[in-house]
Design a protein around this motif. Structure first.
Motif, PDB file in Angstrom:
ATOM      1  N   ALA A  36       1.081  -1.418   0.011  1.00 36.83           N
ATOM      2  CA  ALA A  36       0.057   0.019  -0.027  1.00 36.83           C
ATOM      3  C   ALA A  36       0.834   1.122  -0.139  1.00 36.83           C
ATOM      4  O   ALA A  36       0.664   2.247  -0.606  1.00 36.83           O
ATOM      5  CB  ALA A  36      -0.850  -0.039   1.270  1.00 36.83           C
ATOM      6  N   ALA A  37       2.119   1.372   0.758  1.00 31.32           N
ATOM      7  CA  ALA A  37       2.976   2.362   0.750  1.00 31.32           C
ATOM      8  C   ALA A  37       3.701   2.415  -0.433  1.00 31.32           C
ATOM      9  O   ALA A  37       3.683   3.790  -0.994  1.00 31.32           O
ATOM     10  CB  ALA A  37       3.927   2.002   2.001  1.00 31.32           C
ATOM     11  N   LEU A  38       3.898   1.299  -1.046  1.00 29.99           N
ATOM     12  CA  LEU A  38       4.651   1.367  -2.306  1.00 29.99           C
ATOM     13  C   LEU A  38       3.733   2.282  -3.451  1.00 29.99           C
ATOM     14  O   LEU A  38       4.155   3.174  -4.245  1.00 29.99           O
ATOM     15  CB  LEU A  38       4.858  -0.002  -3.012  1.00 29.99           C
ATOM     16  CG  LEU A  38       6.171  -0.697  -2.729  1.00 29.99           C
ATOM     17  CD1 LEU A  38       6.132  -1.980  -3.049  1.00 29.99           C
ATOM     18  CD2 LEU A  38       7.191   0.241  -3.223  1.00 29.99           C
ATOM     19  N   TYR A  39       2.456   1.830  -3.470  1.00 29.28           N
ATOM     20  CA  TYR A  39       1.405   2.503  -4.466  1.00 29.28           C
ATOM     21  C   TYR A  39       1.261   4.015  -4.158  1.00 29.28           C
ATOM     22  O   TYR A  39       1.335   4.784  -5.107  1.00 29.28           O
ATOM     23  CB  TYR A  39       0.203   1.733  -4.625  1.00 29.28           C
ATOM     24  CG  TYR A  39       0.390   0.287  -5.412  1.00 29.28           C
ATOM     25  CD1 TYR A  39       0.380   0.491  -6.774  1.00 29.28           C
ATOM     26  CD2 TYR A  39       0.653  -0.927  -4.875  1.00 29.28           C
ATOM     27  CE1 TYR A  39       0.653  -0.582  -7.599  1.00 29.28           C
ATOM     28  CE2 TYR A  39       0.891  -1.942  -5.625  1.00 29.28           C
ATOM     29  CZ  TYR A  39       0.818  -2.045  -7.064  1.00 29.28           C
ATOM     30  OH  TYR A  39       0.935  -2.930  -7.785  1.00 29.28           O
ATOM     31  N   ALA A  40       1.126   4.291  -2.860  1.00 30.77           N
ATOM     32  CA  ALA A  40       0.936   5.550  -2.513  1.00 30.77           C
ATOM     33  C   ALA A  40       2.273   6.456  -2.816  1.00 30.77           C
ATOM     34  O   ALA A  40       2.051   7.577  -3.178  1.00 30.77           O
ATOM     35  CB  ALA A  40       0.976   5.869  -0.957  1.00 30.77           C
ATOM     36  N   ALA A  41       3.536   5.880  -2.579  1.00 33.18           N
ATOM     37  CA  ALA A  41       4.784   6.538  -3.045  1.00 33.18           C
ATOM     38  C   ALA A  41       4.854   6.603  -4.393  1.00 33.18           C
ATOM     39  O   ALA A  41       5.280   7.620  -5.024  1.00 33.18           O
ATOM     40  CB  ALA A  41       5.902   5.711  -2.549  1.00 33.18           C
ATOM     41  N   ALA A  42       4.479   5.653  -5.118  1.00 27.34           N
ATOM     42  CA  ALA A  42       4.407   5.813  -6.753  1.00 27.34           C
ATOM     43  C   ALA A  42       3.734   6.864  -7.244  1.00 27.34           C
ATOM     44  O   ALA A  42       3.945   7.714  -8.078  1.00 27.34           O
ATOM     45  CB  ALA A  42       4.029   4.447  -7.191  1.00 27.34           C
ATOM     46  N   ALA A 105       9.864   9.683  -0.156  1.00 26.50           N
ATOM     47  CA  ALA A 105      10.087   8.495   0.841  1.00 26.50           C
ATOM     48  C   ALA A 105       9.286   8.795   2.192  1.00 26.50           C
ATOM     49  O   ALA A 105       9.072   7.692   2.979  1.00 26.50           O
ATOM     50  CB  ALA A 105      11.452   8.210   1.197  1.00 26.50           C
ATOM     51  N   GLN A 106       9.002  10.040   2.284  1.00 24.77           N
ATOM     52  CA  GLN A 106       8.214  10.499   3.636  1.00 24.77           C
ATOM     53  C   GLN A 106       6.831   9.651   3.349  1.00 24.77           C
ATOM     54  O   GLN A 106       6.356   9.361   4.433  1.00 24.77           O
ATOM     55  CB  GLN A 106       7.656  11.775   3.198  1.00 24.77           C
ATOM     56  CG  GLN A 106       6.908  12.257   4.563  1.00 24.77           C
ATOM     57  CD  GLN A 106       7.690  12.331   5.899  1.00 24.77           C
ATOM     58  OE1 GLN A 106       8.886  12.660   6.051  1.00 24.77           O
ATOM     59  NE2 GLN A 106       6.783  11.903   6.874  1.00 24.77           N
ATOM     60  N   VAL A 107       6.182   9.062   2.414  1.00 23.31           N
ATOM     61  CA  VAL A 107       5.115   8.342   2.281  1.00 23.31           C
ATOM     62  C   VAL A 107       5.159   7.007   3.320  1.00 23.31           C
ATOM     63  O   VAL A 107       4.254   6.563   4.032  1.00 23.31           O
ATOM     64  CB  VAL A 107       4.791   7.778   1.115  1.00 23.31           C
ATOM     65  CG1 VAL A 107       3.708   6.892   0.813  1.00 23.31           C
ATOM     66  CG2 VAL A 107       4.284   9.263   0.033  1.00 23.31           C
ATOM     67  N   PHE A 108       6.545   6.460   2.938  1.00 24.23           N
ATOM     68  CA  PHE A 108       6.570   5.290   4.037  1.00 24.23           C
ATOM     69  C   PHE A 108       6.797   5.493   5.667  1.00 24.23           C
ATOM     70  O   PHE A 108       6.043   4.790   6.273  1.00 24.23           O
ATOM     71  CB  PHE A 108       8.047   4.359   3.751  1.00 24.23           C
ATOM     72  CG  PHE A 108       8.121   3.846   2.303  1.00 24.23           C
ATOM     73  CD1 PHE A 108       7.430   2.977   1.922  1.00 24.23           C
ATOM     74  CD2 PHE A 108       8.612   4.433   1.221  1.00 24.23           C
ATOM     75  CE1 PHE A 108       7.429   2.072   0.726  1.00 24.23           C
ATOM     76  CE2 PHE A 108       8.548   4.103   0.015  1.00 24.23           C
ATOM     77  CZ  PHE A 108       7.773   2.880  -0.334  1.00 24.23           C
ATOM     78  N   THR A 109       7.399   6.461   6.010  1.00 29.20           N
ATOM     79  CA  THR A 109       7.292   7.231   7.456  1.00 29.20           C
ATOM     80  C   THR A 109       5.654   7.482   7.674  1.00 29.20           C
ATOM     81  O   THR A 109       5.287   7.140   8.716  1.00 29.20           O
ATOM     82  CB  THR A 109       8.122   8.456   7.379  1.00 29.20           C
ATOM     83  OG1 THR A 109       9.235   8.073   7.109  1.00 29.20           O
ATOM     84  CG2 THR A 109       8.138   8.826   8.675  1.00 29.20           C
ATOM     85  N   ASP A 110       4.983   7.964   6.811  1.00 27.29           N
ATOM     86  CA  ASP A 110       3.578   8.275   7.268  1.00 27.29           C
ATOM     87  C   ASP A 110       2.813   6.854   7.284  1.00 27.29           C
ATOM     88  O   ASP A 110       1.855   6.752   7.988  1.00 27.29           O
ATOM     89  CB  ASP A 110       2.994   9.171   6.041  1.00 27.29           C
ATOM     90  CG  ASP A 110       3.381  10.594   6.005  1.00 27.29           C
ATOM     91  OD1 ASP A 110       4.115  10.807   6.731  1.00 27.29           O
ATOM     92  OD2 ASP A 110       3.246  11.179   4.856  1.00 27.29           O
TER      93      ASP A 110
END
Length: 158
Positions: A36-42, A105-110
């Protein structure tokens, strides 16, 4: 090294992927949360998710790519702890080949992951609290000439 108060990173049980059956199984990073975080980061990167390769023995990490306007980024996710790292190329194990996290990368932290910087991953083992490592893990570290935190976390030892 035992934590003498001067270490910046404390290795928890499972950091190397090794465990003793009598201690029970290692924790597992939520693969669905990683995806999910990958798709949000993309989306934030203005790109798309490329190949996602789940962890397989003996690797300690999942590998994925995010392809955006700046090119392809290799994303590593530790299989037992929610750590994220970035690399230049796909490999079975890493030592010092880590990149600085991209702006997205902040998306992963979030998403409750810990994004590790290239500088953190290049930390010499003498500056890491390695008191949790057992004799078998130290044998692998010495045999493979691992000298950095990143080499301990993102490996493919057997």
């Amino acid at each position: 090294m035992v934590n003498d108060g001067n270490t910046s990173f404390v290795l928890p049980r499972g950091a190397t992927g090794f465990f003793w059956p009598k201690e029970g199984p290692l924790p597992e990073t939520d693969l669905r949360a990683f995806r999910a975080a990958l798709y949000a980061a993309a989306r934030v990167a203005g790109g798309m998710v490329g190949e996602v390769e789940e962890q397989a023995y003996p690797r300690t990490f999942h590998t994925a790519t995010v392809v955006g306007s700046a090119g392809e980024s290799i994303v590593l996710c530790h299989a037992h702890h929610p750590w994220i790292a970035f690399a230049q190329a796909r490999r079975d194990g890493y030592g010092e080949e880590f990149l600085a996290p991209p702006p997205w990368a902040q998306v992963f932290t979030d998403a409750c992951f810990v994004v590790l910087s290239g500088e953190q991953l290049a930390t010499p083992l003498c500056d890491v609290d390695t008191s949790v490592l057992g004799p078998g893990e130290w044998r692998e570290v010495r045999y493979r000439s691992i000298t950095t935190l990143g080499g301990v976390l993102f490996n493919a030892w057997d």
